[in-house]
Design a protein around this motif. Structure first.
Motif, short mmCIF file in Angstrom:
data_model
loop_
_atom_site.label_atom_id
_atom_site.label_comp_id
_atom_site.label_asym_id
_atom_site.label_seq_id
_atom_site.Cartn_x
_atom_site.Cartn_y
_atom_site.Cartn_z
N GLY A 104 -25.15 -68.57 41.52
CA GLY A 104 -24.39 -68.57 40.28
C GLY A 104 -23.19 -67.65 40.35
O GLY A 104 -22.84 -67.09 41.40
N TYR A 105 -22.55 -67.47 39.20
CA TYR A 105 -21.33 -66.68 39.13
C TYR A 105 -21.66 -65.19 39.19
O TYR A 105 -22.60 -64.72 38.56
N GLY A 106 -20.85 -64.45 39.96
CA GLY A 106 -20.93 -63.01 39.94
C GLY A 106 -22.19 -62.41 40.54
O GLY A 106 -22.57 -61.31 40.18
N VAL A 107 -22.85 -63.11 41.49
CA VAL A 107 -24.03 -62.53 42.14
C VAL A 107 -23.64 -61.81 43.43
O VAL A 107 -24.51 -61.30 44.14
N GLY A 108 -22.35 -61.76 43.74
CA GLY A 108 -21.89 -61.01 44.91
C GLY A 108 -21.70 -61.84 46.16
O GLY A 108 -21.65 -61.30 47.27
N LYS A 109 -21.53 -63.15 46.02
CA LYS A 109 -21.38 -64.00 47.21
C LYS A 109 -20.11 -63.66 47.98
O LYS A 109 -20.12 -63.61 49.21
N THR A 110 -19.00 -63.44 47.27
CA THR A 110 -17.75 -63.12 47.96
C THR A 110 -17.86 -61.75 48.64
O THR A 110 -17.34 -61.57 49.75
N HIS A 111 -18.52 -60.81 48.01
CA HIS A 111 -18.76 -59.50 48.64
C HIS A 111 -19.52 -59.70 49.95
O HIS A 111 -19.17 -59.11 50.98
N LEU A 112 -20.55 -60.52 49.94
CA LEU A 112 -21.34 -60.76 51.14
C LEU A 112 -20.52 -61.49 52.19
O LEU A 112 -20.61 -61.19 53.39
N LEU A 113 -19.69 -62.44 51.76
CA LEU A 113 -18.87 -63.18 52.71
C LEU A 113 -17.85 -62.25 53.38
O LEU A 113 -17.63 -62.31 54.59
N ALA A 114 -17.23 -61.38 52.57
CA ALA A 114 -16.29 -60.42 53.12
C ALA A 114 -17.00 -59.43 54.04
O ALA A 114 -16.46 -59.02 55.07
N SER A 115 -18.21 -59.03 53.67
CA SER A 115 -18.99 -58.13 54.52
C SER A 115 -19.28 -58.77 55.87
O SER A 115 -19.24 -58.10 56.91
N LEU A 116 -19.58 -60.05 55.85
CA LEU A 116 -19.80 -60.79 57.09
C LEU A 116 -18.55 -60.76 57.96
O LEU A 116 -18.62 -60.53 59.18
N TRP A 117 -17.40 -60.99 57.34
CA TRP A 117 -16.13 -60.96 58.07
C TRP A 117 -15.93 -59.59 58.72
O TRP A 117 -15.59 -59.49 59.91
N HIS A 118 -16.15 -58.53 57.96
CA HIS A 118 -15.94 -57.17 58.49
C HIS A 118 -16.97 -56.82 59.56
O HIS A 118 -16.65 -56.11 60.52
N ALA A 119 -18.20 -57.32 59.42
CA ALA A 119 -19.27 -56.95 60.35
C ALA A 119 -19.23 -57.73 61.66
O ALA A 119 -19.83 -57.32 62.65
N THR A 120 -18.55 -58.86 61.67
CA THR A 120 -18.50 -59.67 62.88
C THR A 120 -17.72 -58.95 63.98
O THR A 120 -16.57 -58.57 63.78
N PRO A 121 -18.32 -58.74 65.13
CA PRO A 121 -17.68 -57.98 66.21
C PRO A 121 -16.62 -58.78 66.95
O PRO A 121 -16.81 -59.21 68.09
N ALA A 122 -15.50 -58.98 66.29
CA ALA A 122 -14.36 -59.69 66.87
C ALA A 122 -13.09 -59.11 66.27
O ALA A 122 -13.11 -58.57 65.17
N GLU A 123 -12.00 -59.22 67.01
CA GLU A 123 -10.72 -58.73 66.50
C GLU A 123 -10.35 -59.46 65.20
O GLU A 123 -10.66 -60.65 65.06
N PRO A 124 -9.69 -58.78 64.27
CA PRO A 124 -9.30 -59.45 63.02
C PRO A 124 -8.52 -60.75 63.24
O PRO A 124 -8.66 -61.69 62.47
N ALA A 125 -7.70 -60.79 64.29
CA ALA A 125 -6.92 -62.00 64.56
C ALA A 125 -7.79 -63.18 64.97
O ALA A 125 -7.32 -64.32 64.99
N LEU A 126 -9.06 -62.91 65.30
CA LEU A 126 -9.98 -63.97 65.71
C LEU A 126 -10.95 -64.35 64.59
O LEU A 126 -11.91 -65.08 64.82
N LYS A 127 -10.67 -63.83 63.38
CA LYS A 127 -11.50 -64.16 62.22
C LYS A 127 -10.57 -64.60 61.08
O LYS A 127 -9.50 -64.02 60.90
#
Length: 361
Positions: A104-127
């Protein structure tokens, strides 16, 4: 591109209606990163609701998913794994190549998606990180083949607010994602479920399978339950102010914009939605007079995109006229684009709450 507004307090506020920026295609690619609101989002800063075990489970699953992307090995040096399956080849993975966050709305899905992006061990240009609308805009700017070529070298593509309401765009993105999976790109996506309709419109639902065709095979659905965090323990959004108050706030707030709402809606029809973010560059607060119900569906959809870009940038909104929950007609809120309209109401309400100190100051 229009320059930033004057910084001095008391200076004449900017007008969004005077801005029609040109955004080069390479900027669209370079800006496919988590928006400012989520630049500091990490799994450690996501606070699961103890009454919703699916939230803590999502953190654990996504943390493991991030560790398995990178350069083909996990931090422990083992073979990359996708939800417990060993990947034999990046270009031919077995099992789901992505994860789909449904809730649903506002359960933090975008926060989790952004956290996944930051946690992925790859250069920012590769994400890459962008909304469904931004992804379709990228295809429109670069062309399908060039978009495939540009994103095929990435390790991860995160798609926020995956839309199921436009079969044409949906099939286009389906084809794009299939090509990217073949190239070894990991996928992650989020989508909203209507309030009161949790469980409907799920990833494996018949309408999704019909519109997305075979795309569902690339994802593992991950359900996230909970209430809208934007309303947890917080006061209701302030009611609309009068035009004089909004005008006064605009003139005393450095970097604020001031626009007549009907004029702004007309201006949005003359600027491509891919440029709405650039149109807000340098704006610290959006002040709107004479807010009215939107007159038609096309106008409403453009307003949704603007609301998303303002929310991404954490730009507070001070408004006079109708309250935000009266922007869209009952017919719109029951129609095919209802998910977008509910999201816009939720986000504009949050931004109105953020603007309260500007009025009281």
């Amino acid at each position: 591109m229009a320059g930033p507004p004057a910084d001095g307090a008391g200076a004449a506020p900017a007008a969004l209606t005077s801005r029609a920026p040109h955004v080069p295609a390479d900027r669209l690619v370079a800006e496919m990163v988590p928006p400012p609101r989520f630049q500091s989002a990490r799994f450690e800063t996501y606070i699961p609701d103890p009454n919703q075990p699916s939230q803590a489970a999502a953190v654990e699953i996504l943390s493991g998913f991030a560790a398995g992307i990178g350069g083909g090995t996990d931090p422990a040096g083992g073979k990359r794994r996708w939800f417990g399956r060993s990947a034999k080849k990046a270009a031919a993975p077995s099992g789901p190549r992505g994860v789909y966050l449904d809730g649903g709305y506002g359960v933090g899905k975008t926060h989790l998606l952004a956290s996944l992006w930051h946690a992925t061990p790859a250069e920012p240009a590769l994400k890459a990180f962008g909304t469904f609308v931004e992804l379709t805009n990228l295809v429109g700017a670069l062309g399908f083949q060039q978009t495939v070529q540009t994103l095929s070298g990435h390790r991860l593509l995160c798609i926020d607010e995956f839309e199921l309401d436009d079969p044409g765009d949906t099939v286009l993105v389906s084809s794009l994602l299939s090509r990217l999976v073949e190239a070894g790109v990991a996928l992650a996506a989020t989508s909203n479920t209507l309030p009161g309709k949790l469980g409907e419109g799920r990833f494996a639902a018949a309408d999704f399978l019909r519109e997305i065709q075979g795309l569902s095979a690339h994802f593992r659905p991950l359900r996230i339950d909970g209430e809208d965090y934007r309303h947890r323990g917080l006061p209701e959004a302030p009611p609309p102010f009068d035009d004089a108050t909004v005008t006064r706030v605009a003139h005393r707030t450095p970097g604020a914009s001031l626009d007549d709402f009907p004029s702004l809606l007309d201006h949005l029809s003359k600027v491509h939605p891919s440029r709405y973010g650039a149109m807000c560059d340098g704006i610290t607060a959006v002040c709107l007079t004479d807010v009215q119900a939107v007159p038609d569906q096309s106008t409403a959809l453009r307003l949704v995109v603007l609301a998303d870009r303002l929310y991404d940038r954490e730009v507070p909104v001070v408004a006079a006229g109708k309250p935000f929950d009266a922007l869209f007609s009952e017919e719109m809120l029951k129609g095919g684009y209802r998910k977008k309209y509910f999201r816009a109401i939720s986000r504009l309400t949050a931004l109105a709450r953020d603007a309260k100190p500007l009025v009281e100051g």
